[in-house]
Design a protein around this motif. Structure first.
Motif, PDB file in Angstrom:
ATOM      1  N   ILE A  67     -62.935 -11.689   4.778  1.00 29.89           N
ATOM      2  CA  ILE A  67     -63.485 -10.876   3.688  1.00 29.89           C
ATOM      3  C   ILE A  67     -64.266 -11.833   2.801  1.00 29.89           C
ATOM      4  CG2 ILE A  67     -63.012  -9.438   1.663  1.00 29.89           C
ATOM      5  CD1 ILE A  67     -60.354  -8.626   2.955  1.00 29.89           C
ATOM      6  N   GLU A  68     -65.533 -11.552   2.597  1.00 26.05           N
ATOM      7  CA  GLU A  68     -66.375 -12.328   1.675  1.00 26.05           C
ATOM      8  C   GLU A  68     -66.832 -11.370   0.595  1.00 26.05           C
ATOM      9  OE1 GLU A  68     -67.156 -15.494   1.297  1.00 26.05           O
ATOM     10  OE2 GLU A  68     -66.149 -16.214   3.097  1.00 26.05           O
ATOM     11  N   GLY A  69     -66.303 -11.541  -0.612  1.00 23.42           N
ATOM     12  CA  GLY A  69     -66.680 -10.623  -1.680  1.00 23.42           C
ATOM     13  C   GLY A  69     -65.807 -10.795  -2.900  1.00 23.42           C
ATOM     14  N   THR A  70     -65.831  -9.763  -3.719  1.00 17.74           N
ATOM     15  CA  THR A  70     -65.094  -9.793  -4.980  1.00 17.74           C
ATOM     16  C   THR A  70     -64.115  -8.633  -5.046  1.00 17.74           C
ATOM     17  OG1 THR A  70     -66.778  -8.473  -6.100  1.00 17.74           O
ATOM     18  CG2 THR A  70     -67.009 -10.882  -6.228  1.00 17.74           C
ATOM     19  N   GLY A  71     -63.100  -8.807  -5.874  1.00 18.35           N
ATOM     20  CA  GLY A  71     -62.152  -7.747  -6.179  1.00 18.35           C
ATOM     21  C   GLY A  71     -62.046  -7.612  -7.682  1.00 18.35           C
ATOM     22  N   LYS A  72     -62.113  -6.399  -8.171  1.00 18.07           N
ATOM     23  CA  LYS A  72     -61.959  -6.105  -9.601  1.00 18.07           C
ATOM     24  C   LYS A  72     -60.851  -5.072  -9.722  1.00 18.07           C
ATOM     25  CE  LYS A  72     -65.796  -8.277 -10.909  1.00 18.07           C
ATOM     26  NZ  LYS A  72     -65.787  -9.505 -11.637  1.00 18.07           N
ATOM     27  N   GLY A  73     -59.853  -5.381 -10.574  1.00 15.31           N
ATOM     28  CA  GLY A  73     -58.732  -4.461 -10.660  1.00 15.31           C
ATOM     29  C   GLY A  73     -58.083  -4.393 -12.011  1.00 15.31           C
ATOM     30  N   GLU A  74     -57.195  -3.419 -12.149  1.00 16.49           N
ATOM     31  CA  GLU A  74     -56.377  -3.204 -13.337  1.00 16.49           C
ATOM     32  C   GLU A  74     -54.923  -3.184 -12.888  1.00 16.49           C
ATOM     33  OE1 GLU A  74     -57.255  -2.665 -16.656  1.00 16.49           O
ATOM     34  OE2 GLU A  74     -59.310  -3.166 -16.120  1.00 16.49           O
ATOM     35  N   MET A  75     -54.063  -3.873 -13.642  1.00 14.42           N
ATOM     36  CA  MET A  75     -52.661  -4.009 -13.295  1.00 14.42           C
ATOM     37  C   MET A  75     -51.777  -3.612 -14.473  1.00 14.42           C
ATOM     38  SD  MET A  75     -50.680  -7.614 -12.462  1.00 14.42           S
ATOM     39  CE  MET A  75     -51.776  -8.032 -11.136  1.00 14.42           C
ATOM     40  N   LEU A  76     -50.709  -2.883 -14.182  1.00 16.33           N
ATOM     41  CA  LEU A  76     -49.666  -2.587 -15.159  1.00 16.33           C
ATOM     42  C   LEU A  76     -48.401  -3.300 -14.711  1.00 16.33           C
ATOM     43  CD1 LEU A  76     -50.208   1.248 -15.695  1.00 16.33           C
ATOM     44  CD2 LEU A  76     -50.953  -0.633 -17.184  1.00 16.33           C
ATOM     45  N   THR A  77     -47.698  -3.937 -15.649  1.00 21.23           N
ATOM     46  CA  THR A  77     -46.511  -4.710 -15.309  1.00 21.23           C
ATOM     47  C   THR A  77     -45.321  -4.258 -16.150  1.00 21.23           C
ATOM     48  OG1 THR A  77     -46.975  -6.426 -16.955  1.00 21.23           O
ATOM     49  CG2 THR A  77     -47.914  -6.731 -14.754  1.00 21.23           C
ATOM     50  N   ALA A  78     -44.126  -4.515 -15.618  1.00 21.82           N
ATOM     51  CA  ALA A  78     -42.892  -4.253 -16.354  1.00 21.82           C
ATOM     52  C   ALA A  78     -41.915  -5.375 -16.049  1.00 21.82           C
ATOM     53  CB  ALA A  78     -42.287  -2.913 -15.954  1.00 21.82           C
ATOM     54  N   ARG A 101     -69.256  -6.504   8.015  1.00 22.44           N
ATOM     55  CA  ARG A 101     -69.605  -5.114   7.661  1.00 22.44           C
ATOM     56  C   ARG A 101     -69.594  -4.973   6.141  1.00 22.44           C
ATOM     57  NH1 ARG A 101     -66.039  -4.456  12.087  1.00 22.44           N
ATOM     58  NH2 ARG A 101     -67.070  -3.504  13.880  1.00 22.44           N
ATOM     59  N   LYS A 102     -70.705  -4.508   5.576  1.00 25.59           N
ATOM     60  CA  LYS A 102     -70.850  -4.446   4.119  1.00 25.59           C
ATOM     61  C   LYS A 102     -70.418  -3.107   3.551  1.00 25.59           C
ATOM     62  CE  LYS A 102     -74.485  -7.854   4.060  1.00 25.59           C
ATOM     63  NZ  LYS A 102     -75.879  -8.166   3.797  1.00 25.59           N
ATOM     64  N   GLY A 103     -69.818  -3.175   2.364  1.00 25.34           N
ATOM     65  CA  GLY A 103     -69.389  -1.970   1.666  1.00 25.34           C
ATOM     66  C   GLY A 103     -68.306  -2.312   0.669  1.00 25.34           C
ATOM     67  N   SER A 104     -67.547  -1.296   0.308  1.00 28.42           N
ATOM     68  CA  SER A 104     -66.434  -1.503  -0.612  1.00 28.42           C
ATOM     69  C   SER A 104     -65.277  -0.601  -0.200  1.00 28.42           C
ATOM     70  CB  SER A 104     -66.857  -1.229  -2.057  1.00 28.42           C
ATOM     71  OG  SER A 104     -67.128   0.141  -2.239  1.00 28.42           O
ATOM     72  N   PHE A 105     -64.103  -0.905  -0.748  1.00 30.53           N
ATOM     73  CA  PHE A 105     -62.926  -0.076  -0.538  1.00 30.53           C
ATOM     74  C   PHE A 105     -61.952  -0.363  -1.674  1.00 30.53           C
ATOM     75  CE2 PHE A 105     -62.425  -3.960   1.866  1.00 30.53           C
ATOM     76  CZ  PHE A 105     -61.134  -4.394   1.598  1.00 30.53           C
ATOM     77  N   VAL A 106     -60.957   0.516  -1.820  1.00 32.29           N
ATOM     78  CA  VAL A 106     -59.995   0.386  -2.905  1.00 32.29           C
ATOM     79  C   VAL A 106     -58.614   0.081  -2.322  1.00 32.29           C
ATOM     80  CG1 VAL A 106     -58.877   1.571  -4.842  1.00 32.29           C
ATOM     81  CG2 VAL A 106     -61.321   1.947  -4.384  1.00 32.29           C
ATOM     82  N   LEU A 107     -57.929  -0.895  -2.946  1.00 27.76           N
ATOM     83  CA  LEU A 107     -56.559  -1.235  -2.583  1.00 27.76           C
ATOM     84  C   LEU A 107     -55.610  -0.749  -3.673  1.00 27.76           C
ATOM     85  CD1 LEU A 107     -57.015  -4.927  -1.394  1.00 27.76           C
ATOM     86  CD2 LEU A 107     -56.592  -2.920   0.049  1.00 27.76           C
ATOM     87  N   GLN A 108     -54.485  -0.201  -3.254  1.00 22.79           N
ATOM     88  CA  GLN A 108     -53.417   0.172  -4.176  1.00 22.79           C
ATOM     89  C   GLN A 108     -52.253  -0.789  -3.965  1.00 22.79           C
ATOM     90  OE1 GLN A 108     -52.375   4.343  -4.627  1.00 22.79           O
ATOM     91  NE2 GLN A 108     -50.208   3.790  -4.569  1.00 22.79           N
ATOM     92  N   HIS A 109     -51.845  -1.478  -5.042  1.00 24.47           N
ATOM     93  CA  HIS A 109     -50.757  -2.454  -4.996  1.00 24.47           C
ATOM     94  C   HIS A 109     -49.496  -1.841  -5.602  1.00 24.47           C
ATOM     95  CE1 HIS A 109     -53.467  -6.224  -4.949  1.00 24.47           C
ATOM     96  NE2 HIS A 109     -54.301  -5.198  -5.025  1.00 24.47           N
ATOM     97  N   SER A 110     -48.343  -2.161  -5.044  1.00 25.39           N
ATOM     98  CA  SER A 110     -47.054  -1.816  -5.626  1.00 25.39           C
ATOM     99  C   SER A 110     -46.098  -2.962  -5.319  1.00 25.39           C
ATOM    100  CB  SER A 110     -46.518  -0.509  -5.039  1.00 25.39           C
ATOM    101  OG  SER A 110     -45.258  -0.206  -5.610  1.00 25.39           O
ATOM    102  N   GLY A 111     -45.683  -3.673  -6.370  1.00 23.25           N
ATOM    103  CA  GLY A 111     -44.835  -4.839  -6.177  1.00 23.25           C
ATOM    104  C   GLY A 111     -43.558  -4.759  -6.986  1.00 23.25           C
ATOM    105  N   GLY A 131     -70.275   2.572   2.584  1.00 24.45           N
ATOM    106  CA  GLY A 131     -71.206   1.827   3.420  1.00 24.45           C
ATOM    107  C   GLY A 131     -70.669   1.678   4.838  1.00 24.45           C
ATOM    108  N   GLU A 132     -70.762   0.460   5.363  1.00 23.05           N
ATOM    109  CA  GLU A 132     -70.277   0.191   6.723  1.00 23.05           C
ATOM    110  C   GLU A 132     -68.755   0.143   6.798  1.00 23.05           C
ATOM    111  OE1 GLU A 132     -73.640  -2.518   8.804  1.00 23.05           O
ATOM    112  OE2 GLU A 132     -72.709  -3.427   7.018  1.00 23.05           O
ATOM    113  N   LEU A 133     -68.080   0.330   5.671  1.00 23.84           N
ATOM    114  CA  LEU A 133     -66.609   0.338   5.639  1.00 23.84           C
ATOM    115  C   LEU A 133     -66.042   1.751   5.466  1.00 23.84           C
ATOM    116  CD1 LEU A 133     -66.011  -2.903   3.533  1.00 23.84           C
ATOM    117  CD2 LEU A 133     -66.024  -2.619   6.030  1.00 23.84           C
ATOM    118  N   ALA A 134     -66.891   2.762   5.581  1.00 23.78           N
ATOM    119  CA  ALA A 134     -66.410   4.146   5.550  1.00 23.78           C
ATOM    120  C   ALA A 134     -65.460   4.339   6.727  1.00 23.78           C
ATOM    121  CB  ALA A 134     -67.581   5.115   5.633  1.00 23.78           C
ATOM    122  N   GLY A 135     -64.353   5.014   6.492  1.00 21.20           N
ATOM    123  CA  GLY A 135     -63.359   5.243   7.544  1.00 21.20           C
ATOM    124  C   GLY A 135     -62.307   4.146   7.634  1.00 21.20           C
TER     125      GLY A 135
END
Length: 161
Positions: A67-78, A101-111, A131-135
């Motif tokens: 993976i070559e790119g960036t990740g931007k996210g928001e995190m809530l902690t307890a 393959r170029k595009g974007s996608f969203v990750l959901q984290h639960s730790g 983009g090329e990451l559809a599906g």
């Protein structure tokens, strides 16, 4: 005679569909590996009366490797009063290229950390690929060793929804 033929045809079609024998394309699971750098920045909570065990952070990542790119996210902690017990959830948009393959996608984290024992689930949000990451579907694992972060991403990429 026609009724028997139709009954047999329906039975054969039903069996084929129940066994997954249809016109769907074959899906292959692929693995992506690499490292990432992450910068976390504390952010104010919406609830200004919340106690100090709750937190909110923004995350900026730079992915390297498959993976070559960036990740931007928001995190809530307890946090808790028990040492090494805590939890977090986050949503992260990854933009760039996955195995070219170029595009974007969203990750959901639960730790969850239970007295030092970690459990982490990171999953691609369904239908979030562009983009090329559809599906794209998949799960990611993270390893932190010697202060360095690495990822192992197991995914499938289908062309049909």
């Amino acid at each position: 005679m026609r009724i028997r033929f139709r009954a047999r045809a329906c039975l054969i079609v039903g069996v084929c569909l129940s066994l997954g024998w249809s016109q769907k394309e074959a899906v292959t699971t692929t693995r992506a590996h690499g490292t990432f750098d992450v910068k976390l920045a504390p952010q104010p909570l919406a609830d200004t009366t919340a106690d100090a065990t709750l937190g909110r952070m923004s995350a900026d990542k730079q992915y390297h490797g498959d993976i070559e790119g960036t990740g931007k996210g928001e995190m809530l902690t307890a946090g808790t009063s028990v040492k090494d017990s805590a939890g977090y959830v986050a949503i992260e948009r990854v933009s760039g290229a996955l195995h070219g393959r170029k595009g974007s996608f969203v990750l959901q984290h639960s730790g969850i950390m239970t007295r030092g024992a970690p459990q982490l689930t990171i999953t691609v949000v369904p239908d979030s690929g562009t983009g090329e990451l559809a599906g794209l579907t998949g799960t990611m694992g993270i390893t932190i060793a010697g202060g360095k972060h690495s990822y192992d991403f197991e995914y499938t990429l289908s062309k049909s929804p």
